[in-house]
Design an enzyme around this catalytic site. Structure first.
Site: not given
Ligand code: 13P
Length: 255
Positions: A10-11, A96, A168, A174, A214, A235-236
């Site tokens: 997920n960018w 989300h 999540e 994040g 994370s 995400g990251g």
């Molecule tokens: P992170 O991997 O940056 O914690 O984000 C997770 C996320 O929200 C994926 O949808």
């Protein structure tokens, strides 16, 4: 194996079309032919076209991060399922926690999106998860139950087989704070139990339940070997080829 592992990136609101195409070119070179793990990248709307073209001929699939439930009309700023299909998207993230908390999306609204995605042959990645306050109050499972049941109202057994759920925990997104494997597995098993009640056991056994929050190459192997963790929504670590490829490898090794 019943459920192939799935790694989805997920960018969020990152990358121009050119940056996205460059990232995906690296992914395609390194992992564009492998079939051990299902891989999906979800760029912002503006990069879907360029990224889709860069993915052409590879096994990596294209997803969007949101959609509107109507097919067309006076909905300024919105994008519909048929529009996403026209760009060859196959998946769409729905509900989300950032959409829920920053843009006021309710379970009822999210449910309309899930139904619209399924009607248009897009696979929904329905996100659920509790806040830190909810976890500390001991209401995690209740929160997840409400989000899941409300989000999936009116979904048929046949449709449910194509569904993907992402657990999540909001406090892990994040923040660098990952859920422990026990915390994650507990909720994943609970979600599978709910899916069994809603759609029967064979259907629940087919639905992939991803962990998100994370997830990194360092913590992925342990998470991905849990019985009910079928992949990750990243995400990251999805914004750089190296870390995303490591996660794909970790999923392949965990199968
Ligand atoms: P992170 O991997 O940056 O914690 O984000 C997770 C996320 O929200 C994926 O949808």
């Amino acid at each position: 194996m019943l459920r192939k592992k799935l790694i989805a990136g997920n960018w969020k609101m990152n990358k121009t079309p050119a940056d996205g195409a460059a990232l995906v070119a690296e992914l395609v070179t390194a992992a564009g032919k492998q079939t051990d793990v299902d891989v999906v990248v979800c760029p912002p709307f503006t990069a879907l076209d360029a990224v889709g073209k860069a993915l052409d001929g590879s096994t990596i699939k294209l997803g969007a991060q949101n959609l509107h439930h109507e097919a067309s009309g006076a909905f300024t700023g919105e994008v519909s399922a048929p529009m996403l299909r026209a760009l060859f998207a196959t998946h769409v993230i729905i509900g989300h926690s950032e959409r829920r908390s920053l843009f006021g999306e309710t379970d009822a609204f999210i449910n309309q999106k899930v139904l619209a995605a399924l009607k248009n042959q897009l696979k929904p990645i329905l996100c659920v998860g509790e806040t830190l306050a909810e976890r500390e109050a001991g209401t995690t499972l209740k929160v997840v139950q409400t989000q899941l049941e409300a989000g999936l109202q009116g979904v048929s057994k046949e449709q449910a087989a194509t569904l993907i759920v992402a657990y999540e925990p909001v406090w892990a997104i994040g923040t660098g704070k990952v859920a422990t494997t026990d915390q994650a597995q507990e909720v994943h098993a609970y979600v599978r139990g709910l899916l069994t009640k809603l759609f029967t056991e064979p259907v629940a056994q087919r639905v992939r339940i991803l962990y998100g929050g994370s997830m990194k190459p360092a913590n992925a192997p342990e998470l991905l070997t849990q019985k009910d963790i079928d992949g990750g929504l990243i995400g990251g670590a999805s914004l750089e080829a190296r870390s995303f490829l490591e996660l794909i490898r970790a999923a392949a090794a965990a199968k």
